[in-house]
Design a protein around this motif. Sequence first.
Motif, short mmCIF file in Angstrom:
data_model
loop_
_atom_site.label_atom_id
_atom_site.label_comp_id
_atom_site.label_asym_id
_atom_site.label_seq_id
_atom_site.Cartn_x
_atom_site.Cartn_y
_atom_site.Cartn_z
N GLN A 23 0.84 -1.20 0.00
CA GLN A 23 0.00 0.00 0.00
C GLN A 23 0.87 1.26 0.00
N CYS A 24 1.92 1.26 0.80
CA CYS A 24 2.83 2.41 0.87
C CYS A 24 3.56 2.63 -0.45
N ILE A 25 3.87 1.56 -1.16
CA ILE A 25 4.52 1.66 -2.46
C ILE A 25 3.56 2.23 -3.50
N LEU A 26 2.29 1.82 -3.43
CA LEU A 26 1.32 2.21 -4.45
C LEU A 26 0.68 3.58 -4.21
N LYS A 27 0.61 4.02 -2.98
CA LYS A 27 -0.08 5.27 -2.65
C LYS A 27 0.41 6.48 -3.45
N PRO A 28 1.72 6.65 -3.67
CA PRO A 28 2.16 7.80 -4.46
C PRO A 28 1.60 7.83 -5.88
N TYR A 29 1.34 6.67 -6.46
CA TYR A 29 0.75 6.64 -7.80
C TYR A 29 -0.66 7.22 -7.78
N PHE A 30 -1.40 6.95 -6.72
CA PHE A 30 -2.74 7.52 -6.58
C PHE A 30 -2.65 9.01 -6.32
N GLN A 31 -1.73 9.43 -5.48
CA GLN A 31 -1.59 10.83 -5.14
C GLN A 31 -1.17 11.68 -6.34
N LYS A 32 -0.36 11.09 -7.24
CA LYS A 32 0.10 11.81 -8.43
C LYS A 32 -0.79 11.55 -9.64
N ASN A 33 -1.82 10.71 -9.44
CA ASN A 33 -2.75 10.35 -10.52
C ASN A 33 -2.00 9.72 -11.70
N GLU A 34 -1.07 8.82 -11.38
CA GLU A 34 -0.29 8.10 -12.39
C GLU A 34 -0.72 6.64 -12.45
N LYS A 35 -0.66 6.06 -13.63
CA LYS A 35 -1.00 4.65 -13.79
C LYS A 35 0.22 3.78 -13.47
N VAL A 37 1.39 -0.58 -13.53
CA VAL A 37 1.08 -1.98 -13.84
C VAL A 37 1.75 -2.83 -12.78
N ILE A 38 1.03 -3.82 -12.28
CA ILE A 38 1.58 -4.72 -11.27
C ILE A 38 1.74 -6.09 -11.88
N SER A 39 2.96 -6.61 -11.85
CA SER A 39 3.23 -7.96 -12.34
C SER A 39 3.24 -8.92 -11.17
N LEU A 40 2.41 -9.96 -11.26
CA LEU A 40 2.34 -10.99 -10.23
C LEU A 40 3.14 -12.22 -10.62
N LYS A 41 3.86 -12.15 -11.73
CA LYS A 41 4.62 -13.30 -12.20
C LYS A 41 5.63 -13.73 -11.14
N GLY A 42 5.56 -15.01 -10.76
CA GLY A 42 6.46 -15.55 -9.76
C GLY A 42 6.14 -15.15 -8.34
N PHE A 43 5.02 -14.47 -8.13
CA PHE A 43 4.63 -14.02 -6.80
C PHE A 43 3.76 -15.09 -6.15
N GLY A 56 -7.36 -3.64 -0.77
CA GLY A 56 -8.62 -3.30 -0.10
C GLY A 56 -8.60 -1.90 0.49
N GLU A 57 -7.52 -1.54 1.15
CA GLU A 57 -7.41 -0.20 1.73
C GLU A 57 -7.37 0.88 0.66
N LEU A 58 -6.69 0.60 -0.45
CA LEU A 58 -6.64 1.58 -1.54
C LEU A 58 -8.02 1.76 -2.18
N ILE A 59 -8.76 0.67 -2.32
CA ILE A 59 -10.12 0.76 -2.86
C ILE A 59 -11.01 1.55 -1.91
N GLU A 60 -10.86 1.29 -0.62
CA GLU A 60 -11.68 2.01 0.38
C GLU A 60 -11.36 3.50 0.38
N ARG A 66 -11.42 4.60 -9.34
CA ARG A 66 -10.08 5.19 -9.34
C ARG A 66 -9.02 4.10 -9.24
N PHE A 67 -9.30 3.06 -8.44
CA PHE A 67 -8.38 1.93 -8.32
C PHE A 67 -8.16 1.28 -9.69
N LYS A 68 -9.26 1.01 -10.41
CA LYS A 68 -9.16 0.40 -11.73
C LYS A 68 -8.42 1.30 -12.72
#
Length: 71
Positions: A23-35, A37-43, A56-60, A66-68
């Motif tokens: 969530q902490c890694i992704l939050k700046p993208y929301f704050q700057k309104n930037e897109k 992509v998250i790769s789940l390969k090997g995760f 869930g917290e980002l959606i809330e 906006r999440f999508k």
Amino acid sequence: METLVLNKILNGAYSSPDGYSLQCILKPYFQKNEKVVISLKGFPAMSSSFFNSSFGELIETYGYERFKATI
């Protein structure tokens, strides 16, 4: 648009603290309104507590539409 490869930036997806880290890694993208992509390969499979503490917290906070549009 940046691509984040989760298995390179996180150690796991098993707990709420792991989810909070994402969530902490992704939050700046929301704050700057930037897109991003998250790769789940090997995760590993995500636990529900990881999912709730990250996506869930980002959606809330920002709403599902906006999440999508961001991720």
